[in-house]
Scaffold this active site. Structure first.
Site, PDB file in Angstrom:
ATOM      1  N   GLY A  26     112.476  34.777   6.711  1.00 12.55           N
ATOM      2  CA  GLY A  26     111.212  34.601   6.005  1.00 12.55           C
ATOM      3  C   GLY A  26     110.430  33.350   6.330  1.00 12.55           C
ATOM      4  CG  PHE A  54     116.151  42.130  10.526  1.00 12.91           C
ATOM      5  CD1 PHE A  54     115.496  43.347  10.573  1.00 12.91           C
ATOM      6  CD2 PHE A  54     117.425  42.045  11.061  1.00 12.91           C
ATOM      7  CE1 PHE A  54     116.098  44.463  11.136  1.00 12.91           C
ATOM      8  CE2 PHE A  54     118.041  43.154  11.620  1.00 12.91           C
ATOM      9  CZ  PHE A  54     117.371  44.366  11.665  1.00 12.91           C
ATOM     10  CE1 TYR A  81     111.987  42.339  11.665  1.00 16.52           C
ATOM     11  CE2 TYR A  81     109.974  43.636  11.523  1.00 16.52           C
ATOM     12  CZ  TYR A  81     111.195  43.384  12.117  1.00 16.52           C
ATOM     13  OH  TYR A  81     111.642  44.163  13.160  1.00 16.52           O
ATOM     14  CB  CYS A  82     110.928  35.893  10.964  1.00 16.64           C
ATOM     15  SG  CYS A  82     111.136  34.992   9.420  1.00 16.64           S
ATOM     16  NE  ARG A  83     118.017  33.483  10.805  1.00 20.30           N
ATOM     17  CZ  ARG A  83     117.651  32.396  11.480  1.00 20.30           C
ATOM     18  NH1 ARG A  83     117.559  32.405  12.783  1.00 20.30           N
ATOM     19  NH2 ARG A  83     117.390  31.266  10.858  1.00 20.30           N
TER      20      ARG A  83
END
Length: 151
Positions: free
Chosen positions: A93, A118, A89-91
């Site tokens: 996608g 996230f 995951y990141c902020r």
């Protein structure tokens, strides 16, 4: 005639081998509810590819951070076991989708990308781990061999 049979069998074998290698690799984009179920049901590695400032603001419990923008990102990915599920995951996608593509190229077997990142995790009120006042200003630079020892 025999030549045509050999040619046909060779093509059939080639198609079978190619389909086997594609099926062995599982790359999925999953929504936040499914992502949460997966990380709680099947042991694997939760990979946060955000920057340290983003991680300090909150992260998913037990996540390992490898900054997508770091120059040694690919080298560190190569140190992670490829035979266990990886939950990325990141902020929002975007970076995680690129990371998942890179992991596919590197031969990872089972990778799950959190759609919405996230932000979606927080919006659905799933557990977030905060730094509890111990904010890291800058990640310590470590070598690839040090990182390998850590994981």
């Amino acid at each position: 005639m025999i030549r045509n049979i050999i040619y046909g069998l060779t093509n059939l074998l080639l198609v079978f081998c190619l389909s086997e290698s594609v099926e062995a690799q599982v790359i999925h984009d999953v929504n936040v509810v499914d992502f949460n179920k997966l990380i709680n049901a099947e042991e694997g590695i939760i990979l946060d590819v955000r920057t340290i400032d983003e991680v300090n603001a909150g992260h998913i419990e037990d996540a390992t951070n490898i900054n997508f923008y770091a120059s040694d990102f690919t080298a560190k990915l190569n140190l992670i076991r490829k035979d266990v599920p990886i939950y990325v995951y990141c902020r929002s996608g975007g970076r995680s989708a690129k990371a998942v593509q890179k992991m596919k190229e590197l031969g990872f077997d089972k990778v799950y990308n959190l759609l919405g990142g996230f932000n979606a995790w927080e919006s659905n009120n799933f557990k977030v781990i905060l730094s509890e006042g111990k904010i890291v200003q800058k990640q310590k630079s470590i070598s690839v061999s040090e990182f390998s020892e850590m994981i």
